[in-house]
Write an enzyme that holds these catalytic residues in place. Sequence first.
Site, PDB file in Angstrom:
ATOM      1  N   VAL A   7     -12.591  11.331  -2.511  1.00  0.00           N
ATOM      2  CA  VAL A   7     -12.106   9.954  -1.976  1.00  0.00           C
ATOM      3  C   VAL A   7     -12.205   9.253  -3.525  1.00  0.00           C
ATOM      4  O   VAL A   7     -13.126   8.818  -4.157  1.00  0.00           O
ATOM      5  CB  VAL A   7     -13.428   9.294  -1.071  1.00  0.00           C
ATOM      6  CG1 VAL A   7     -12.811   8.013  -0.608  1.00  0.00           C
ATOM      7  CG2 VAL A   7     -13.634  10.446  -0.179  1.00  0.00           C
ATOM      8  N   ASN A  81      -7.705   6.333  -1.653  1.00  0.00           N
ATOM      9  CA  ASN A  81      -8.177   4.988  -1.093  1.00  0.00           C
ATOM     10  C   ASN A  81      -8.020   3.768  -2.194  1.00  0.00           C
ATOM     11  O   ASN A  81      -8.028   2.845  -1.766  1.00  0.00           O
ATOM     12  CB  ASN A  81      -9.860   5.337  -0.692  1.00  0.00           C
ATOM     13  CG  ASN A  81     -10.368   4.033  -0.177  1.00  0.00           C
ATOM     14  OD1 ASN A  81     -10.102   3.369   0.504  1.00  0.00           O
ATOM     15  ND2 ASN A  81     -11.191   3.670  -1.355  1.00  0.00           N
ATOM     16  N   TYR A 157       1.014  -7.679  -1.755  1.00  0.00           N
ATOM     17  CA  TYR A 157       0.171  -6.569  -1.238  1.00  0.00           C
ATOM     18  C   TYR A 157       0.912  -5.691  -0.199  1.00  0.00           C
ATOM     19  O   TYR A 157       0.601  -4.671  -0.146  1.00  0.00           O
ATOM     20  CB  TYR A 157      -1.269  -7.198  -0.499  1.00  0.00           C
ATOM     21  CG  TYR A 157      -2.293  -6.067   0.037  1.00  0.00           C
ATOM     22  CD1 TYR A 157      -2.988  -5.208  -0.856  1.00  0.00           C
ATOM     23  CD2 TYR A 157      -2.298  -5.885   1.101  1.00  0.00           C
ATOM     24  CE1 TYR A 157      -3.860  -4.247  -0.135  1.00  0.00           C
ATOM     25  CE2 TYR A 157      -3.207  -5.019   1.974  1.00  0.00           C
ATOM     26  CZ  TYR A 157      -3.817  -4.280   1.185  1.00  0.00           C
ATOM     27  OH  TYR A 157      -4.823  -3.272   1.590  1.00  0.00           O
ATOM     28  N   LYS A 161       2.022  -1.755   0.261  1.00  0.00           N
ATOM     29  CA  LYS A 161       1.636  -0.771   1.189  1.00  0.00           C
ATOM     30  C   LYS A 161       2.886  -0.191   2.007  1.00  0.00           C
ATOM     31  O   LYS A 161       2.806   1.066   2.368  1.00  0.00           O
ATOM     32  CB  LYS A 161       0.759  -1.514   2.497  1.00  0.00           C
ATOM     33  CG  LYS A 161      -0.555  -1.779   1.571  1.00  0.00           C
ATOM     34  CD  LYS A 161      -1.372  -0.643   0.947  1.00  0.00           C
ATOM     35  CE  LYS A 161      -2.747  -0.700   0.573  1.00  0.00           C
ATOM     36  NZ  LYS A 161      -3.446   0.454   0.040  1.00  0.00           N
ATOM     37  N   THR A 190     -14.113  -6.138   3.350  1.00  0.00           N
ATOM     38  CA  THR A 190     -14.321  -5.592   2.017  1.00  0.00           C
ATOM     39  C   THR A 190     -14.229  -6.583   0.882  1.00  0.00           C
ATOM     40  O   THR A 190     -13.852  -7.723   1.145  1.00  0.00           O
ATOM     41  CB  THR A 190     -13.537  -4.487   1.782  1.00  0.00           C
ATOM     42  OG1 THR A 190     -12.131  -5.081   1.737  1.00  0.00           O
ATOM     43  CG2 THR A 190     -13.236  -3.324   3.052  1.00  0.00           C
TER      44      THR A 190
END
Length: 232
Positions: A7, A81, A157, A161, A190
Site C-alpha cells: 500500500v 494510494n 485534483y 483523478k 483525511t
Amino acid sequence: METITLVTGGNKGIGRETARRLKEAGHTVLIGARDPERGRTAATELGVGLLPLDITEQASVDDAAAQVRADYGRLDVLVNNAAVTGVVTPLEQTTAEDAAAALDANLLGALRVTNAFVPLLRASQHARVVNVSSRVGSFAATLELDMFDWRVVPPLYAITKTALTMLTLKYSRALPGILVNAADPGYTKTDLNDGQGTQTVTEGSDAIVHLATLPDDGPTGILLSRDGSVAW
C-alpha cells in the site's frame, strides 16, 4: 500461501486504514512511505513491513521493487494510494508547474510504481492492482452533481483523478490475468481535505479493500465506490 500486499502512502489516512484492514484479513502487508520516521512509526503500530518509497522518484520506486523481489519474489496486491491535493485555486490561476507537480504524483506516481512491479505481479497467481481514484474525476458525476465549485473540488485534483481512472482502464486491457480497478473512497476525513470529509477512514477504505480481495473471476477496469460502480 501468504498474500503479499503493498500500500503506497500507507503511513496515514485511508492508506493506513487499508493496510490495517488487509493485515487483519491475513495479508502480509508492506506500506510505502516517503517520510522514513512517519513510516517507521506507522509500520510499528500496525505490525506491518515498511518500504521507503517516494513515488515521484524513479530510483526510489526501483529500489522498492528490488527489495520486494529479494524478500518475496512476487507481489500479489498493489494499492496505489499515495497522492497529493495540489494547489487549491481556480483553474485560470493554476500554473503549468502546479499541474505538472500534481500529475507527477497522482498519475505518473501510479505509472512508475505499477510498471516497476508488473514483473512481480505477473509472478503472482492472483494479482490485483487498485488505484485510489475519485468520483470527482468522473465526467458523469461531475455533470450530474454539478461539481464545478473549486472551493469544494479543486479542479486540478479532479483532472489528475480523471487521468488516473483512464490509466486504470488502459492497464486493465494491457495486463491480462491481473485485475486492475479504481476505487472511489468518497469524501473521507483525511489530511488531503484538512479533515473536512464526512466519512471515516474505514468507510473510505471499503471499496479499496473490496477490490484488493476480489475473487479470480472478479471484474477488471471498473471504478467502484462503497455504494457500487461509478459511471465514467
